[in-house]
Design a protein around this motif. Structure first.
Motif, PDB file in Angstrom:
ATOM      1  N   ASP A  32       0.756  -1.267   0.162  1.00 44.83           N
ATOM      2  CA  ASP A  32       0.109   0.081   0.038  1.00 44.83           C
ATOM      3  C   ASP A  32       0.835   1.192   0.006  1.00 44.83           C
ATOM      4  O   ASP A  32       0.911   2.022   1.050  1.00 44.83           O
ATOM      5  CB  ASP A  32      -0.907   0.029   1.214  1.00 44.83           C
ATOM      6  N   GLU A  33       1.418   1.326  -1.192  1.00 44.20           N
ATOM      7  CA  GLU A  33       2.410   2.632  -1.524  1.00 44.20           C
ATOM      8  C   GLU A  33       1.669   4.038  -1.108  1.00 44.20           C
ATOM      9  O   GLU A  33       1.929   5.077  -0.641  1.00 44.20           O
ATOM     10  CB  GLU A  33       3.013   2.674  -2.712  1.00 44.20           C
ATOM     11  N   ASP A  37       3.763   6.419   4.378  1.00 43.81           N
ATOM     12  CA  ASP A  37       4.535   7.545   4.443  1.00 43.81           C
ATOM     13  C   ASP A  37       5.960   7.211   3.731  1.00 43.81           C
ATOM     14  O   ASP A  37       6.618   6.221   3.737  1.00 43.81           O
ATOM     15  CB  ASP A  37       4.729   7.815   6.021  1.00 43.81           C
ATOM     16  N   GLU A  38       6.376   8.478   3.073  1.00 42.62           N
ATOM     17  CA  GLU A  38       7.411   8.399   2.316  1.00 42.62           C
ATOM     18  C   GLU A  38       8.530   8.203   3.243  1.00 42.62           C
ATOM     19  O   GLU A  38       9.674   7.109   2.923  1.00 42.62           O
ATOM     20  CB  GLU A  38       7.758   9.630   1.636  1.00 42.62           C
ATOM     21  N   LYS A  39       8.545   8.712   4.497  1.00 41.53           N
ATOM     22  CA  LYS A  39       9.698   8.775   5.360  1.00 41.53           C
ATOM     23  C   LYS A  39       9.653   6.995   5.912  1.00 41.53           C
ATOM     24  O   LYS A  39      10.783   6.449   6.081  1.00 41.53           O
ATOM     25  CB  LYS A  39       9.508   9.583   6.552  1.00 41.53           C
ATOM     26  N   ALA A  40       8.714   6.463   5.978  1.00 43.33           N
ATOM     27  CA  ALA A  40       8.438   4.978   6.662  1.00 43.33           C
ATOM     28  C   ALA A  40       9.156   4.039   5.614  1.00 43.33           C
ATOM     29  O   ALA A  40       9.928   3.318   5.737  1.00 43.33           O
ATOM     30  CB  ALA A  40       6.984   4.784   6.982  1.00 43.33           C
ATOM     31  N   ILE A  41       8.639   4.372   4.109  1.00 43.71           N
ATOM     32  CA  ILE A  41       9.316   3.456   2.993  1.00 43.71           C
ATOM     33  C   ILE A  41      10.823   3.798   3.077  1.00 43.71           C
ATOM     34  O   ILE A  41      11.394   2.761   2.922  1.00 43.71           O
ATOM     35  CB  ILE A  41       8.580   4.000   1.884  1.00 43.71           C
ATOM     36  N   GLU A  42      11.392   5.118   3.276  1.00 45.07           N
ATOM     37  CA  GLU A  42      12.530   5.207   3.182  1.00 45.07           C
ATOM     38  C   GLU A  42      13.373   4.069   4.336  1.00 45.07           C
ATOM     39  O   GLU A  42      14.434   3.787   4.148  1.00 45.07           O
ATOM     40  CB  GLU A  42      13.070   6.488   3.336  1.00 45.07           C
ATOM     41  N   ILE A  43      12.982   4.282   5.525  1.00 44.37           N
ATOM     42  CA  ILE A  43      13.439   3.685   6.488  1.00 44.37           C
ATOM     43  C   ILE A  43      13.410   2.243   6.462  1.00 44.37           C
ATOM     44  O   ILE A  43      14.425   1.350   6.619  1.00 44.37           O
ATOM     45  CB  ILE A  43      12.853   3.911   7.960  1.00 44.37           C
ATOM     46  N   VAL A 146       0.603  -4.560   3.072  1.00 39.43           N
ATOM     47  CA  VAL A 146       1.087  -3.659   4.315  1.00 39.43           C
ATOM     48  C   VAL A 146       0.886  -2.181   3.959  1.00 39.43           C
ATOM     49  O   VAL A 146       1.284  -1.697   2.848  1.00 39.43           O
ATOM     50  CB  VAL A 146       2.642  -4.043   4.379  1.00 39.43           C
ATOM     51  N   THR A 147       0.542  -1.430   5.060  1.00 39.51           N
ATOM     52  CA  THR A 147       0.638   0.072   5.218  1.00 39.51           C
ATOM     53  C   THR A 147       1.712   0.294   5.942  1.00 39.51           C
ATOM     54  O   THR A 147       1.531  -0.056   7.259  1.00 39.51           O
ATOM     55  CB  THR A 147      -0.795   0.755   5.309  1.00 39.51           C
TER      56      THR A 147
END
Length: 245
Positions: A32-33, A37-43, A146-147
């Motif tokens: 679930d892109e 959150d962009e920051k969560a994806i980055e981490i 996943v979100t």
């Protein structure tokens, strides 16, 4: 000791996100892109790199481990073949998690009754879903359904981490679960997780550490969950996967 958690089939198609790191760690189809959150994806991408990288994990074919002294697992990530042997009762099985075909040996007999066989094969897959998540969860942060949300930082005398929230959208055996995953700000490794049986719960059912990371081939894995520990972790060996029950 059995808390059913979400884990999805390892061999999934991938889709690329826009930033360069995500292209190295593409999300599974169905991640679930849009609502993450962009920051969560980055981490999450940084965690994958710290664990050895997406390529290294994908190319790690065989995994085996002992789940807290309850049962032993052998898993062929490429084919979906698994073998489970209970450490507490006379029960073992071989099956494929994709086509649900296999054999079950219980109390000295190979099961032949169709209904009983189906029941225990499903039980075996549920064991694999649960037990493998305790081993490889950090590699699964961008799985189908996943979100990911960024909740902020935890800075105390015992932990300095970014906190990710994982929720699930109508996937897995327990879609109402929620996790808070704590990512060490220096190492980019998961150092703690909190489990919520229901996403609406205000307090977690448990909080456990992820400690004692060790190198296994080209990836690293953690075996220490505080009061309980995974053991006999091994990679690259099919073990008894091809042996008869």
């Amino acid at each position: 000791f059995f808390i059913l958690v979400n884990l999805f089939a390892c061999e999934q198609k991938s889709t690329n996100l826009q930033n360069p790191v995500s292209e190295i760690n593409p999300a599974a189809e169905g991640f679930d892109e849009k609502n993450s959150d962009e920051k969560a994806i980055e981490i999450a991408d940084q965690v994958m790199e710290a664990m050895g990288g997406r390529k290294a994990y994908d190319e790690t074919r065989f995994l085996s481990w002992n789940f807290f002294g309850n049962r032993k697992h052998w898993w062929d990530k490429e084919t979906g073949d698994i073998r489970i042997e209970s450490q507490r009762e006379d029960f073992k099985l071989k099956m494929n998690i994709h086509d649900m075909k296999g054999q079950v040996w219980k109390e000295g007999e190979l099961m032949t009754n169709v209904d009983s066989l189906s029941k225990y094969l499903q039980q075996g897959k549920n064991m694999w879903i649960n037990d493998s998540y305790w081993l490889v969860m950090p590699f699964k942060l961008k799985d189908s359904g996943v979100t990911l949300k960024y909740l902020g930082e935890e800075n105390s005398d015992t932990i300095q981490a970014d906190i990710l929230e994982l929720k699930f959208n109508k996937v897995g055996k327990t879609p109402d679960n929620k996790y808070w995953v704590y990512v060490d700000k220096e190492t980019n490794l998961v150092n703690q997780w909190a489990y919520f049986a229901n996403a609406s719960d205000e307090k977690p059912r448990f909080i456990m550490p992820w400690k004692n990371y060790q190198q296994y081939g080209d990836i690293i894995l953690s075996d220490d969950r505080g009061k309980v520990k995974l053991s006999e972790i091994s990679i690259g060996n099919a073990g008894p996967l091809n042996e008869a029950l």
